[in-house]
Design a protein around this motif. Structure first.
Motif, PDB file in Angstrom:
ATOM      1  N   ILE A  11      -7.432  -3.138  -6.440  1.00 26.71           N
ATOM      2  CA  ILE A  11      -6.126  -3.055  -5.788  1.00 26.71           C
ATOM      3  C   ILE A  11      -5.255  -4.215  -6.275  1.00 26.71           C
ATOM      4  O   ILE A  11      -5.774  -5.272  -6.657  1.00 26.71           O
ATOM      5  N   ILE A  17      -0.959  -8.877   1.886  1.00 28.53           N
ATOM      6  CA  ILE A  17      -2.184  -8.148   2.257  1.00 28.53           C
ATOM      7  C   ILE A  17      -3.430  -8.914   1.818  1.00 28.53           C
ATOM      8  O   ILE A  17      -4.512  -8.338   1.714  1.00 28.53           O
ATOM      9  N   ARG A 248       0.387  -1.446  -4.527  1.00 26.05           N
ATOM     10  CA  ARG A 248       1.225  -1.368  -3.330  1.00 26.05           C
ATOM     11  C   ARG A 248       2.020  -2.667  -3.260  1.00 26.05           C
ATOM     12  O   ARG A 248       1.432  -3.750  -3.165  1.00 26.05           O
ATOM     13  N   PHE A 252       3.772  -2.467   3.525  1.00 19.53           N
ATOM     14  CA  PHE A 252       2.311  -2.430   3.476  1.00 19.53           C
ATOM     15  C   PHE A 252       1.736  -1.740   4.720  1.00 19.53           C
ATOM     16  O   PHE A 252       2.113  -2.063   5.845  1.00 19.53           O
ATOM     17  N   GLU A 255      -4.719  -1.854   7.280  1.00 20.11           N
ATOM     18  CA  GLU A 255      -5.879  -1.996   6.406  1.00 20.11           C
ATOM     19  C   GLU A 255      -6.647  -0.692   6.238  1.00 20.11           C
ATOM     20  O   GLU A 255      -7.105  -0.360   5.136  1.00 20.11           O
ATOM     21  N   LEU A 258      -5.139   1.501   3.541  1.00 19.78           N
ATOM     22  CA  LEU A 258      -5.476   1.051   2.194  1.00 19.78           C
ATOM     23  C   LEU A 258      -6.896   1.497   1.826  1.00 19.78           C
ATOM     24  O   LEU A 258      -7.139   1.962   0.701  1.00 19.78           O
ATOM     25  N   GLU A 261      -6.831   5.130   0.895  1.00 23.02           N
ATOM     26  CA  GLU A 261      -6.282   5.417  -0.434  1.00 23.02           C
ATOM     27  C   GLU A 261      -7.300   5.082  -1.526  1.00 23.02           C
ATOM     28  O   GLU A 261      -7.436   5.821  -2.509  1.00 23.02           O
TER      29      GLU A 261
END
Length: 443
Positions: A11, A17, A248, A252, A255, A258, A261
């Motif tokens: 990521i 983040i 990203r 945002f 969590e 994310l 994804e």
């Protein structure tokens, strides 16, 4: 071409983040915007990832290798320094231009280069200069574009293929950008994937976007849509990528989203090929010792006038376009004027957003986001960016002070103090304000 390092699924690391990224299960690697870190003062969360053995790859955004000027030696040195500090197996950048030197203008964004042989010659020479300066291999990313250049001589696939053949550079394929260019420029992602040298693939980007008015905006602020995962699946059907990274950059999510994804990306990769494998790919030739066309091609490398003539012509073309985008000059002949207007608005909005992130005090001093945006867009219409976002924030504050803004005296005093602390100089006095105001009216 040497095999690339296996990266896995990762990521894009962003400060907003950072804590969530540390907790993501099964994270193999991260990518960091090179210009946003200082090798001697890495953020603690990034240091902890390195100590855990998580690979970190620097991703540059400011070289402008597709521009008419040769790469800046200082920027190349800084990118190489970051690669060494992070122990990175490679560095990445973009096939794009971001500025012009005459006039001095900054886009603050990645803009497409014309797909002409002359522009390719300039790009190849710039890439070789970068490769010679960097301590690790370089990979270049295909970018998203709202518009095509008129007079393109090469398809996207042919442009990328010749770039690899002539320089030995690796490719970072962004499948979200392939989808963006399908919507905005009518380019078929499958046709691109079928024709480019996938043996040169370093890794892959996936990201979200949104369609408005028939234009796809590659925002990196929305979830990855199924249509982009479909393009990833098409790539996976042809080759097993060494790495895939989720980008990203804004808005945002929690969590858990994310994680979801990344899980979707892993599922696409685990599904494997759903069609017969292609013939074994041809090996890409090694980079030539000096700029030149592929073997057997006796055409000039840069047209009439040699390499410098090509750079001059490309510089004039790019300056005319960038000036139309950021300074309101006439749109060059052959471009879609509506698309250029859309791009100009997007650039101004991005500029305002980045300045607000770098200087969050400014929206507060101006009474909120709406008032800030109105004031900044008014400033931006007459003041193209010439030296990056941090300088832009200072110039915007000075612009406000010259005009006696904000109207509230207390807010104006706070803005004066803010400007003085960062500019290292006295704020403009009344005579200077008056003179600059006259110049502004005359302009």
């Amino acid at each position: 071409m040497e095999p690339v390092a296996h990266l896995g699924v990762g990521i894009g690391w962003r400060p907003e983040i950072a804590e969530a990224v540390e907790r993501l299960p099964g994270l193999d690697w991260v990518e960091v915007v090179a210009e946003n870190i200082c090798p001697g003062h890495l953020p603690a969360p990034l240091t902890r990832l390195l100590e855990r053995g998580v690979r970190v790859v620097p991703h540059g955004v400011s070289l402008g290798l597709g521009g008419a000027d040769r790469p800046d030696a200082g920027k190349l040195a800084a990118l190489g320094e970051r690669a060494v500090a992070l122990g990175a197996p490679l560095v990445t950048e973009h096939i794009a231009y971001v500025r012009t030197s005459s006039p001095a203008l900054e886009a603050g964004h990645l803009l497409p280069v014309p797909r002409t042989r002359e522009a390719l010659d300039v790009l190849c020479e710039n890439v070789r200069i970068a490769q010679d300066a960097l301590p690790v291999p370089l990979a270049l990313e295909n970018i998203a574009a709202l518009f095509p250049w008129p007079g393109d001589e090469l398809t996207e696939a042919r442009f990328l293929t010749e770039l690899v053949e002539r320089t030995g550079v690796r490719l970072l394929i962004d499948v979200a950008n392939l989808h963006t260019n399908r919507v905005n420029r009518g380019e078929d992602p499958a046709a691109v994937l079928d024709a480019i040298p996938l043996e040169a693939l370093a890794y892959v980007h996936v990201a979200g976007g949104v369609e408005r008015g028939g234009v796809w905006h590659d925002t990196h602020a929305h979830p990855v849509p199924p249509v982009v995962l479909d393009v990833l699946a098409q790539l996976r059907a042809r080759v097993e990528p060494a790495g895939v990274l989720l980008e990203r950059d804004d808005d945002f999510p929690p969590e858990g989203e994310l994680e979801g994804e990344l899980r979707a990306v892993r599922e696409v990769l685990a599904a494997g090929p759903d069609q017969p494998a292609r013939e074994a790919p041809r090996p890409a030739p090694a980079a030539p010792d000096r700029p030149g066309p592929p073997d057997g091609d006796d055409r000039p490398t840069a047209g009439a006038g040699g390499p410098d003539g090509a750079r001059t012509r490309l510089g004039l073309q790019q300056a005319a376009l960038l000036s139309a985008l950021v300074a309101g000059t006439p749109v060059p002949e052959g471009f879609d004027r509506q698309r250029i207007r859309v791009q100009a608005r997007a650039l101004a909005a991005k500029r305002a957003s980045v300045v607000a992130k770098l200087a969050p005090e400014l929206p507060v001093l101006l009474g909120g986001g709406d008032a800030y945006l109105t004031a900044f867009l008014g400033y931006a219409r007459g003041r193209p960016m010439t030296a990056g976002y941090r300088r832009d924030a200072l110039d915007f504050a000075e612009h406000l002070l010259i005009r006696g803004l904000p109207a509230d005296p207390a807010a104006r005093r706070r803005l004066t103090a803010w400007w003085r602390d960062r500019a290292g100089a006295r704020p403009p006095h009344r005579v200077v304000r008056w003179a600059r105001a006259l110049v502004g009216r005359a302009a």
